[in-house]
Write a protein that holds these residues in place. Sequence first.
Motif, PDB file in Angstrom:
ATOM      1  N   ALA A 180      99.145  41.521  10.065  1.00 35.82           N
ATOM      2  CA  ALA A 180      99.593  42.623   9.200  1.00 35.82           C
ATOM      3  C   ALA A 180      98.759  43.883   9.461  1.00 35.82           C
ATOM      4  N   MET A 181      97.439  43.689   9.632  1.00 38.09           N
ATOM      5  CA  MET A 181      96.580  44.845   9.924  1.00 38.09           C
ATOM      6  C   MET A 181      96.928  45.455  11.283  1.00 38.09           C
ATOM      7  N   ARG A 182      97.255  44.610  12.252  1.00 42.40           N
ATOM      8  CA  ARG A 182      97.646  45.105  13.574  1.00 42.40           C
ATOM      9  C   ARG A 182      98.934  45.921  13.488  1.00 42.40           C
ATOM     10  N   LEU A 183      99.926  45.415  12.741  1.00 35.84           N
ATOM     11  CA  LEU A 183     101.175  46.162  12.566  1.00 35.84           C
ATOM     12  C   LEU A 183     100.918  47.505  11.879  1.00 35.84           C
ATOM     13  N   GLN A 184     100.088  47.504  10.853  1.00 38.08           N
ATOM     14  CA  GLN A 184      99.746  48.743  10.152  1.00 38.08           C
ATOM     15  C   GLN A 184      99.075  49.727  11.111  1.00 38.08           C
ATOM     16  N   SER A 185      98.179  49.237  11.933  1.00 37.45           N
ATOM     17  CA  SER A 185      97.487  50.098  12.899  1.00 37.45           C
ATOM     18  C   SER A 185      98.464  50.671  13.918  1.00 37.45           C
ATOM     19  N   GLU A 186      99.423  49.870  14.369  1.00 28.02           N
ATOM     20  CA  GLU A 186     100.416  50.350  15.331  1.00 28.02           C
ATOM     21  C   GLU A 186     101.285  51.444  14.713  1.00 28.02           C
ATOM     22  N   VAL A 187     101.674  51.265  13.459  1.00 30.53           N
ATOM     23  CA  VAL A 187     102.476  52.284  12.773  1.00 30.53           C
ATOM     24  C   VAL A 187     101.684  53.584  12.654  1.00 30.53           C
ATOM     25  N   GLU A 188     100.425  53.492  12.243  1.00 38.28           N
ATOM     26  CA  GLU A 188      99.590  54.689  12.129  1.00 38.28           C
ATOM     27  C   GLU A 188      99.360  55.345  13.483  1.00 38.28           C
ATOM     28  N   LEU A 189      99.212  54.528  14.536  1.00 33.80           N
ATOM     29  CA  LEU A 189      99.037  55.077  15.881  1.00 33.80           C
ATOM     30  C   LEU A 189     100.292  55.820  16.322  1.00 33.80           C
ATOM     31  N   ASP A 190     101.474  55.270  16.045  1.00 35.76           N
ATOM     32  CA  ASP A 190     102.727  55.944  16.384  1.00 35.76           C
ATOM     33  C   ASP A 190     102.850  57.278  15.638  1.00 35.76           C
ATOM     34  N   GLN A 191     102.494  57.274  14.366  1.00 40.90           N
ATOM     35  CA  GLN A 191     102.550  58.515  13.596  1.00 40.90           C
ATOM     36  C   GLN A 191     101.580  59.543  14.156  1.00 40.90           C
ATOM     37  N   THR A 192     100.407  59.112  14.525  1.00 42.94           N
ATOM     38  CA  THR A 192      99.406  60.018  15.097  1.00 42.94           C
ATOM     39  C   THR A 192      99.890  60.581  16.434  1.00 42.94           C
ATOM     40  N   LYS A 193     100.515  59.743  17.256  1.00 42.97           N
ATOM     41  CA  LYS A 193     101.042  60.213  18.544  1.00 42.97           C
ATOM     42  C   LYS A 193     102.139  61.254  18.337  1.00 42.97           C
ATOM     43  N   ARG A 194     103.043  60.981  17.391  1.00 46.56           N
ATOM     44  CA  ARG A 194     104.111  61.957  17.115  1.00 46.56           C
ATOM     45  C   ARG A 194     103.542  63.271  16.606  1.00 46.56           C
ATOM     46  N   LEU A 195     102.548  63.206  15.749  1.00 46.93           N
ATOM     47  CA  LEU A 195     101.895  64.410  15.247  1.00 46.93           C
ATOM     48  C   LEU A 195     101.202  65.162  16.379  1.00 46.93           C
ATOM     49  N   ALA A 196     100.547  64.435  17.258  1.00 47.22           N
ATOM     50  CA  ALA A 196      99.871  65.071  18.393  1.00 47.22           C
ATOM     51  C   ALA A 196     100.875  65.754  19.320  1.00 47.22           C
ATOM     52  N   GLU A 197     102.080  65.200  19.445  1.00 46.38           N
ATOM     53  CA  GLU A 197     103.114  65.828  20.270  1.00 46.38           C
ATOM     54  C   GLU A 197     103.650  67.099  19.614  1.00 46.38           C
ATOM     55  N   MET A 198     103.749  67.098  18.278  1.00 44.06           N
ATOM     56  CA  MET A 198     104.305  68.246  17.563  1.00 44.06           C
ATOM     57  C   MET A 198     103.279  69.343  17.333  1.00 44.06           C
ATOM     58  N   LEU A 199     102.026  69.016  17.298  1.00 49.37           N
ATOM     59  CA  LEU A 199     100.985  69.970  16.939  1.00 49.37           C
ATOM     60  C   LEU A 199     100.955  71.210  17.830  1.00 49.37           C
ATOM     61  N   PRO A 200     101.076  71.098  19.152  1.00 44.37           N
ATOM     62  CA  PRO A 200     101.081  72.332  19.968  1.00 44.37           C
ATOM     63  C   PRO A 200     102.231  73.279  19.614  1.00 44.37           C
ATOM     64  N   GLN A 201     103.398  72.733  19.296  1.00 45.21           N
ATOM     65  CA  GLN A 201     104.529  73.572  18.906  1.00 45.21           C
ATOM     66  C   GLN A 201     104.251  74.276  17.590  1.00 45.21           C
ATOM     67  N   VAL A 202     103.641  73.571  16.650  1.00 48.10           N
ATOM     68  CA  VAL A 202     103.327  74.161  15.352  1.00 48.10           C
ATOM     69  C   VAL A 202     102.284  75.265  15.516  1.00 48.10           C
ATOM     70  N   VAL A 203     101.283  75.007  16.336  1.00 48.73           N
ATOM     71  CA  VAL A 203     100.246  76.020  16.576  1.00 48.73           C
ATOM     72  C   VAL A 203     100.854  77.248  17.237  1.00 48.73           C
ATOM     73  N   MET A 204     101.744  77.048  18.190  1.00 48.21           N
ATOM     74  CA  MET A 204     102.383  78.172  18.876  1.00 48.21           C
ATOM     75  C   MET A 204     103.248  78.975  17.899  1.00 48.21           C
ATOM     76  N   ALA A 205     104.007  78.297  17.045  1.00 46.24           N
ATOM     77  CA  ALA A 205     104.843  78.992  16.063  1.00 46.24           C
ATOM     78  C   ALA A 205     103.982  79.785  15.087  1.00 46.24           C
ATOM     79  N   ARG A 206     102.855  79.220  14.686  1.00 44.19           N
ATOM     80  CA  ARG A 206     101.943  79.930  13.784  1.00 44.19           C
ATOM     81  C   ARG A 206     101.373  81.170  14.451  1.00 44.19           C
ATOM     82  N   GLN A 207     100.985  81.065  15.712  1.00 49.36           N
ATOM     83  CA  GLN A 207     100.451  82.216  16.434  1.00 49.36           C
ATOM     84  C   GLN A 207     101.509  83.307  16.591  1.00 49.36           C
ATOM     85  N   GLU A 208     102.747  82.907  16.867  1.00 48.23           N
ATOM     86  CA  GLU A 208     103.830  83.886  16.985  1.00 48.23           C
ATOM     87  C   GLU A 208     104.077  84.585  15.653  1.00 48.23           C
ATOM     88  N   ALA A 209     104.047  83.831  14.574  1.00 47.20           N
ATOM     89  CA  ALA A 209     104.249  84.425  13.250  1.00 47.20           C
ATOM     90  C   ALA A 209     103.113  85.386  12.915  1.00 47.20           C
TER      91      ALA A 209
END
Length: 178
Positions: free
Chosen positions: A33-62
Amino acid sequence: MEVGKFKSSRGRLVAWILVPPLLIVGIGLSSFAMRLQSEVELDQTKRLAEMLPQVVMARQEAEALLDDFYESGAGSVQTEDELISFLQGFAAKVDFRVNSLKVDRRTKGPVTLLVATVKGNGSFNAVQQFLGDVTANQQLLSESALQITQMIDDYGVASCRMDVTFELVLSDSRKGAR
């Protein structure tokens, strides 16, 4: 260990037989169960890391857009007197006669507004050009109410009477939100 202890107490024998596998299964399920929880959190972190450059760029443009806006002087009207001068200046340029001009300062939540009520006369083209020039040259200004009445005088000359309410969002109140 002596086998006699288990023969004398059946509960002890059952405990020695069942407790170790139950402990192993419990620990195994918990770690799974802890391994599954860690995998879910890792997936969320990876998705956030992929989106973060776009968010930073949009903020700089604004931020760049807002900086350009403030540097351009488009938000230069900050007081009631400046708004009166601004409106009267454009009215004079297009031959629109201002009969009445009233400006009030209002607050709607975190935003401060200057509300100007303008009543005046002019040709339809003068009214149209006045409205267009005023809103084009003050980017945070909009009409919240507009009434145009066409009149014809005794000589057959057509003119328009206009009652308009402008709302100007003061740019200083938006700077605090950044």
